[in-house]
Design a protein around this motif. Sequence first.
Motif, mmCIF file in Angstrom:
data_model
loop_
_atom_site.group_PDB
_atom_site.id
_atom_site.type_symbol
_atom_site.label_atom_id
_atom_site.label_comp_id
_atom_site.label_asym_id
_atom_site.label_seq_id
_atom_site.Cartn_x
_atom_site.Cartn_y
_atom_site.Cartn_z
ATOM 1 N N ASN A 214 0.836 -1.196 0.000
ATOM 2 C CA ASN A 214 0.000 0.000 0.000
ATOM 3 C C ASN A 214 0.875 1.251 0.000
ATOM 4 O O ASN A 214 1.898 1.296 0.671
ATOM 5 C CB ASN A 214 -0.915 0.016 1.222
ATOM 6 N N VAL A 215 0.445 2.255 -0.754
ATOM 7 C CA VAL A 215 1.152 3.528 -0.800
ATOM 8 C C VAL A 215 0.411 4.498 0.112
ATOM 9 O O VAL A 215 -0.803 4.663 -0.003
ATOM 10 C CB VAL A 215 1.212 4.085 -2.249
ATOM 11 N N GLN A 216 1.146 5.106 1.025
ATOM 12 C CA GLN A 216 0.551 6.055 1.961
ATOM 13 C C GLN A 216 1.182 7.426 1.788
ATOM 14 O O GLN A 216 2.388 7.553 1.685
ATOM 15 C CB GLN A 216 0.757 5.600 3.402
ATOM 16 N N ASP A 217 0.317 8.410 1.740
ATOM 17 C CA ASP A 217 0.742 9.806 1.756
ATOM 18 C C ASP A 217 -0.307 10.506 2.609
ATOM 19 O O ASP A 217 -0.581 10.062 3.712
ATOM 20 C CB ASP A 217 0.821 10.363 0.337
ATOM 21 N N SER B 5 8.047 -16.104 -0.712
ATOM 22 C CA SER B 5 8.125 -17.214 0.237
ATOM 23 C C SER B 5 8.562 -16.758 1.624
ATOM 24 O O SER B 5 8.354 -17.470 2.593
ATOM 25 C CB SER B 5 9.059 -18.309 -0.283
ATOM 26 N N ARG B 6 9.129 -15.552 1.718
ATOM 27 C CA ARG B 6 9.582 -15.036 3.019
ATOM 28 C C ARG B 6 9.163 -13.580 3.176
ATOM 29 O O ARG B 6 9.119 -12.827 2.209
ATOM 30 C CB ARG B 6 11.099 -15.126 3.124
ATOM 31 N N ALA B 7 8.925 -13.196 4.412
ATOM 32 C CA ALA B 7 8.567 -11.808 4.701
ATOM 33 C C ALA B 7 9.718 -10.865 4.370
ATOM 34 O O ALA B 7 9.503 -9.750 3.901
ATOM 35 C CB ALA B 7 8.174 -11.666 6.172
ATOM 36 N N SER B 8 10.936 -11.309 4.571
ATOM 37 C CA SER B 8 12.095 -10.454 4.280
ATOM 38 C C SER B 8 12.193 -10.141 2.789
ATOM 39 O O SER B 8 12.681 -9.071 2.412
ATOM 40 C CB SER B 8 13.382 -11.097 4.780
ATOM 41 N N GLU B 9 11.739 -11.043 1.932
ATOM 42 C CA GLU B 9 11.735 -10.769 0.490
ATOM 43 C C GLU B 9 10.734 -9.671 0.158
ATOM 44 O O GLU B 9 10.992 -8.821 -0.689
ATOM 45 C CB GLU B 9 11.403 -12.034 -0.287
ATOM 46 N N ALA B 10 9.594 -9.673 0.835
ATOM 47 C CA ALA B 10 8.588 -8.628 0.631
ATOM 48 C C ALA B 10 9.105 -7.275 1.113
ATOM 49 O O ALA B 10 8.868 -6.244 0.473
ATOM 50 C CB ALA B 10 7.290 -8.995 1.355
ATOM 51 N N VAL B 11 9.830 -7.257 2.218
ATOM 52 C CA VAL B 11 10.404 -6.016 2.733
ATOM 53 C C VAL B 11 11.456 -5.482 1.755
ATOM 54 O O VAL B 11 11.498 -4.281 1.469
ATOM 55 C CB VAL B 11 11.009 -6.237 4.142
ATOM 56 N N ALA B 12 12.272 -6.368 1.209
ATOM 57 C CA ALA B 12 13.278 -5.944 0.222
ATOM 58 C C ALA B 12 12.592 -5.372 -1.020
ATOM 59 O O ALA B 12 13.045 -4.365 -1.580
ATOM 60 C CB ALA B 12 14.169 -7.121 -0.149
ATOM 61 N N PHE B 13 11.483 -5.980 -1.446
ATOM 62 C CA PHE B 13 10.735 -5.476 -2.598
ATOM 63 C C PHE B 13 10.186 -4.083 -2.304
ATOM 64 O O PHE B 13 10.216 -3.199 -3.161
ATOM 65 C CB PHE B 13 9.611 -6.444 -2.953
ATOM 66 N N ALA B 14 9.699 -3.857 -1.076
ATOM 67 C CA ALA B 14 9.188 -2.537 -0.687
ATOM 68 C C ALA B 14 10.301 -1.495 -0.729
ATOM 69 O O ALA B 14 10.073 -0.351 -1.134
ATOM 70 C CB ALA B 14 8.575 -2.596 0.712
ATOM 71 N N ARG B 15 11.500 -1.885 -0.349
ATOM 72 C CA ARG B 15 12.633 -0.957 -0.410
ATOM 73 C C ARG B 15 12.957 -0.586 -1.857
ATOM 74 O O ARG B 15 13.286 0.555 -2.156
ATOM 75 C CB ARG B 15 13.841 -1.563 0.277
ATOM 76 N N HIS B 16 12.851 -1.551 -2.756
ATOM 77 C CA HIS B 16 13.075 -1.267 -4.185
ATOM 78 C C HIS B 16 11.982 -0.346 -4.735
ATOM 79 O O HIS B 16 12.270 0.562 -5.524
ATOM 80 C CB HIS B 16 13.143 -2.558 -4.990
ATOM 81 N N GLU C 184 3.736 0.613 2.623
ATOM 82 C CA GLU C 184 3.373 -0.239 3.753
ATOM 83 C C GLU C 184 3.209 -1.676 3.259
ATOM 84 O O GLU C 184 2.470 -1.927 2.311
ATOM 85 C CB GLU C 184 2.064 0.254 4.360
ATOM 86 N N VAL C 185 3.915 -2.601 3.882
ATOM 87 C CA VAL C 185 3.828 -4.021 3.517
ATOM 88 C C VAL C 185 2.820 -4.685 4.447
ATOM 89 O O VAL C 185 2.961 -4.638 5.666
ATOM 90 C CB VAL C 185 5.199 -4.721 3.635
ATOM 91 N N VAL C 186 1.803 -5.313 3.835
ATOM 92 C CA VAL C 186 0.748 -5.979 4.594
ATOM 93 C C VAL C 186 0.698 -7.438 4.158
ATOM 94 O O VAL C 186 0.633 -7.734 2.965
ATOM 95 C CB VAL C 186 -0.619 -5.296 4.349
ATOM 96 N N ALA C 187 0.727 -8.346 5.116
ATOM 97 C CA ALA C 187 0.655 -9.776 4.818
ATOM 98 C C ALA C 187 -0.780 -10.167 4.478
ATOM 99 O O ALA C 187 -1.718 -9.419 4.754
ATOM 100 C CB ALA C 187 1.152 -10.586 6.016
ATOM 101 N N HIS D 292 5.690 -4.081 7.791
ATOM 102 C CA HIS D 292 6.784 -3.140 7.564
ATOM 103 C C HIS D 292 6.252 -1.851 6.962
ATOM 104 O O HIS D 292 5.282 -1.876 6.208
ATOM 105 C CB HIS D 292 7.830 -3.770 6.631
ATOM 106 N N ARG D 293 6.917 -0.758 7.286
ATOM 107 C CA ARG D 293 6.605 0.537 6.674
ATOM 108 C C ARG D 293 7.916 1.130 6.195
ATOM 109 O O ARG D 293 8.823 1.368 6.993
ATOM 110 C CB ARG D 293 5.930 1.468 7.683
ATOM 111 N N GLU D 294 8.031 1.327 4.888
ATOM 112 C CA GLU D 294 9.255 1.850 4.283
ATOM 113 C C GLU D 294 9.037 3.284 3.835
ATOM 114 O O GLU D 294 8.318 3.536 2.855
ATOM 115 C CB GLU D 294 9.654 0.979 3.085
ATOM 116 N N PRO D 295 9.613 4.275 4.529
ATOM 117 C CA PRO D 295 9.476 5.666 4.083
ATOM 118 C C PRO D 295 10.214 5.867 2.757
ATOM 119 O O PRO D 295 11.304 5.345 2.560
ATOM 120 C CB PRO D 295 10.127 6.478 5.187
#
Length: 106
Positions: free
Chosen positions: A44-47, A60-71, A90-93, A100-103
Amino acid sequence: MGAATKQIGADIRTCRFFDPNQNPRRDALYESRTQGGPMRFFFNVQDRLQIEDEVGREFSRASEAVAFARHLAADIRCLETAVRPTLAIEVVAETAERIHREPVFA
């Protein structure tokens, strides 16, 4: 390497849900509904307003989703001309847990 350290390493290798990108002293925090299968994550995109991702992606892993959010955040930083401090990914399972929330502009 002590006996306790060797035992922890053996426990980690035998744990089915361990995410090697997380702290080695704990199991993965999020696992899929089907044991060992991929899990859907939404970005989700938040502003000032929130734009919800209705499709998501499977990882397959939450850490992969967090890395994708950083990209994603890095891509938006390249495209956005004005700095907006409240803009974030914002990463939501699939279980509706916010993991995770990536600014974008940190």
